[in-house]
Design a protein around this motif. Structure first.
Motif, PDB file in Angstrom:
ATOM      1  N   THR A 139      12.130 -32.244  -7.756  1.00  0.00           N
ATOM      2  CA  THR A 139      12.904 -32.584  -6.560  1.00  0.00           C
ATOM      3  C   THR A 139      14.382 -32.691  -6.894  1.00  0.00           C
ATOM      4  O   THR A 139      15.243 -32.197  -6.154  1.00  0.00           O
ATOM      5  N   MET A 140      14.700 -33.337  -8.008  1.00  0.00           N
ATOM      6  CA  MET A 140      16.099 -33.465  -8.440  1.00  0.00           C
ATOM      7  C   MET A 140      16.704 -32.080  -8.687  1.00  0.00           C
ATOM      8  O   MET A 140      17.853 -31.822  -8.332  1.00  0.00           O
ATOM      9  N   HIS A 141      15.893 -31.211  -9.281  1.00  0.00           N
ATOM     10  CA  HIS A 141      16.371 -29.856  -9.543  1.00  0.00           C
ATOM     11  C   HIS A 141      16.674 -29.137  -8.223  1.00  0.00           C
ATOM     12  O   HIS A 141      17.709 -28.468  -8.080  1.00  0.00           O
ATOM     13  N   SER A 142      15.765 -29.295  -7.230  1.00  0.00           N
ATOM     14  CA  SER A 142      15.971 -28.665  -5.919  1.00  0.00           C
ATOM     15  C   SER A 142      17.185 -29.261  -5.227  1.00  0.00           C
ATOM     16  O   SER A 142      17.976 -28.541  -4.591  1.00  0.00           O
ATOM     17  N   VAL A 143      17.337 -30.586  -5.322  1.00  0.00           N
ATOM     18  CA  VAL A 143      18.494 -31.233  -4.706  1.00  0.00           C
ATOM     19  C   VAL A 143      19.780 -30.711  -5.351  1.00  0.00           C
ATOM     20  O   VAL A 143      20.778 -30.423  -4.675  1.00  0.00           O
ATOM     21  N   GLN A 144      19.751 -30.578  -6.670  1.00  0.00           N
ATOM     22  CA  GLN A 144      20.925 -30.083  -7.397  1.00  0.00           C
ATOM     23  C   GLN A 144      21.276 -28.667  -6.938  1.00  0.00           C
ATOM     24  O   GLN A 144      22.436 -28.353  -6.679  1.00  0.00           O
ATOM     25  N   LYS A 145      20.260 -27.805  -6.803  1.00  0.00           N
ATOM     26  CA  LYS A 145      20.496 -26.437  -6.339  1.00  0.00           C
ATOM     27  C   LYS A 145      21.075 -26.449  -4.935  1.00  0.00           C
ATOM     28  O   LYS A 145      21.999 -25.686  -4.607  1.00  0.00           O
ATOM     29  N   ARG A 147      22.773 -28.808  -3.492  1.00  0.00           N
ATOM     30  CA  ARG A 147      24.153 -29.289  -3.526  1.00  0.00           C
ATOM     31  C   ARG A 147      25.090 -28.200  -4.022  1.00  0.00           C
ATOM     32  O   ARG A 147      26.220 -28.075  -3.549  1.00  0.00           O
ATOM     33  N   GLU A 148      24.615 -27.441  -4.992  1.00  0.00           N
ATOM     34  CA  GLU A 148      25.458 -26.352  -5.505  1.00  0.00           C
ATOM     35  C   GLU A 148      25.714 -25.325  -4.411  1.00  0.00           C
ATOM     36  O   GLU A 148      26.800 -24.774  -4.286  1.00  0.00           O
ATOM     37  N   ILE A 178      18.795 -25.821   2.889  1.00  0.00           N
ATOM     38  CA  ILE A 178      18.224 -26.124   1.567  1.00  0.00           C
ATOM     39  C   ILE A 178      16.793 -25.645   1.605  1.00  0.00           C
ATOM     40  O   ILE A 178      16.023 -26.012   2.481  1.00  0.00           O
ATOM     41  N   GLU A 179      16.438 -24.841   0.631  1.00  0.00           N
ATOM     42  CA  GLU A 179      15.071 -24.349   0.584  1.00  0.00           C
ATOM     43  C   GLU A 179      14.313 -25.132  -0.478  1.00  0.00           C
ATOM     44  O   GLU A 179      14.767 -25.259  -1.604  1.00  0.00           O
TER      45      GLU A 179
END
Length: 194
Positions: A139-145, A147-148, A178-179
């Protein structure tokens, strides 16, 4: 027995002896003829002269046997009761000892079962936390993507033209969605099902 009574009995017995010695002998026999009445009278007189203590002692001798047999029975009953009581005490001691052993065994089993259950619970919680950690990392990785993707370089604003429709078109073309990755979504929902 008083001296007078002893003397009376002794004198009567001596008279009986004299009566038998003075009696006529029967031919060819050791028997003698005595006056029956006189002999019986002397016997009754001697019996009557016997002191009360002597009669009482005869009664005591007779009763003594009964008393001794009753005392023996009572002693046997007491010994039997003592033996039964001792056996019960031994049984109680053995029962108590066995109960303590069984109780300690139950406590030991319960403690071992408690330890095993605690370890199993800790293992289960650890597995669930590890799976949740994986989901959180994804989830953190998806959130980071996401945000980028949201970070857009803003160019200095140009004077807006009368043509605002171009500006609105540009805003619509910016990637704002956001996907959520498909495998992350499946993992997250799998955790809920467990």
């Amino acid at each position: 027995m008083s001296d007078q009574a002893a003397y009376d009995v002794e004198s009567i017995l001596l008279r009986l002896k004299e009566l038998v010695e003075a009696g006529r002998s029967m031919p060819m026999s050791a028997s003698v003829l005595v006056n029956r009445e006189e002999f019986l009278e002397l016997l009754e007189e001697s019996i009557a002269t016997l002191p009360q203590e002597l009669r009482h002692s005869r009664w005591l001798l007779k009763e003594r046997e009964e008393f001794l047999s009753q005392a023996r029975r009572e002693a046997d009953d007491i010994i039997e009761a003592g033996r039964v009581r001792a056996e019960r005490m031994v049984e109680r001691t053995e029962v108590v000892r066995e109960a303590r052993r069984v109780a300690q065994s139950v406590v030991d089993d319960a403690e071992a079962s408690g330890r095993q259950l605690r370890h199993e619970a800790e293992d289960y919680v650890d597995q669930k936390l590890a799976a949740f950690e994986v989901v959180l990392e994804r989830t953190m990785h998806s959130v980071q993507k996401g945000r980028e993707r949201l970070q857009v370089v803003i160019e200095p604003e140009a004077e807006p033209d009368a043509d605002d429709s171009d500006y609105e078109r540009e805003m619509e073309e910016l990637p704002v969605s956001i996907e959520v990755e498909a495998d992350l979504e499946e993992t997250f929902f799998d955790q809920d099902a467990r």
